[in-house]
Design an enzyme around this catalytic site. Sequence first.
Site, PDB file in Angstrom:
ATOM      1  CG  ASP A  45      63.536  34.888  13.940  1.00 54.89           C
ATOM      2  OD1 ASP A  45      63.137  35.853  14.616  1.00 54.89           O
ATOM      3  OD2 ASP A  45      64.564  34.940  13.238  1.00 54.89           O
ATOM      4  CG  LEU A  46      55.791  35.252  12.237  1.00 54.72           C
ATOM      5  CD1 LEU A  46      56.105  34.725  10.845  1.00 54.72           C
ATOM      6  CD2 LEU A  46      54.455  34.704  12.705  1.00 54.72           C
TER       7      LEU A  46
END
Length: 167
Positions: A45-46
Amino acid sequence: MENGCLLNYLQRRRGKIGRDVLLSMCQDVCEGMEYLERNSFIHRDLNCSPFNYHSNTCHFLLFFRYVIDDEYISSSGAKFPVKWSSPEVFHFKKYSSKSDVWSFGVLMWEVFTEGKMPFESKSNSEVVREISQGNRLYRPHLASHTVYKVMYSCWHEVLLSEELCVQ
């Protein structure tokens, strides 16, 4: 932290941050991602939101998963941020350090646009179609051609057909 999340910091300071500072922010994130990969973690979930910006350094909020073989297949009900996701994530729900690299390229784009939303006017389904057709995000005006080349190199699709044949 004093400056809050990186996304809000970028948006509040729009037009007041030098290119060298923007590049330094990306380097901090890159070093954190290298550490995670070296220790067999995938972030998944960058984007700019899970980072706090404090004293000229980006700090992770830790949302990642430990993996044994550099791959994680999410459950069918899992949600993911389409605009930051690689094709193998939105087509096959397959996460790896390679999908984190793709997301890092989008994070770089966020940083060099000072907090704009990737594919700002497009729906998730339009983004999937655009990416599947080989379209990528444009070069932000604050990103030099060299920086954009690094960013763009993050957006190479994994050779899915080869990987699927091995499985």
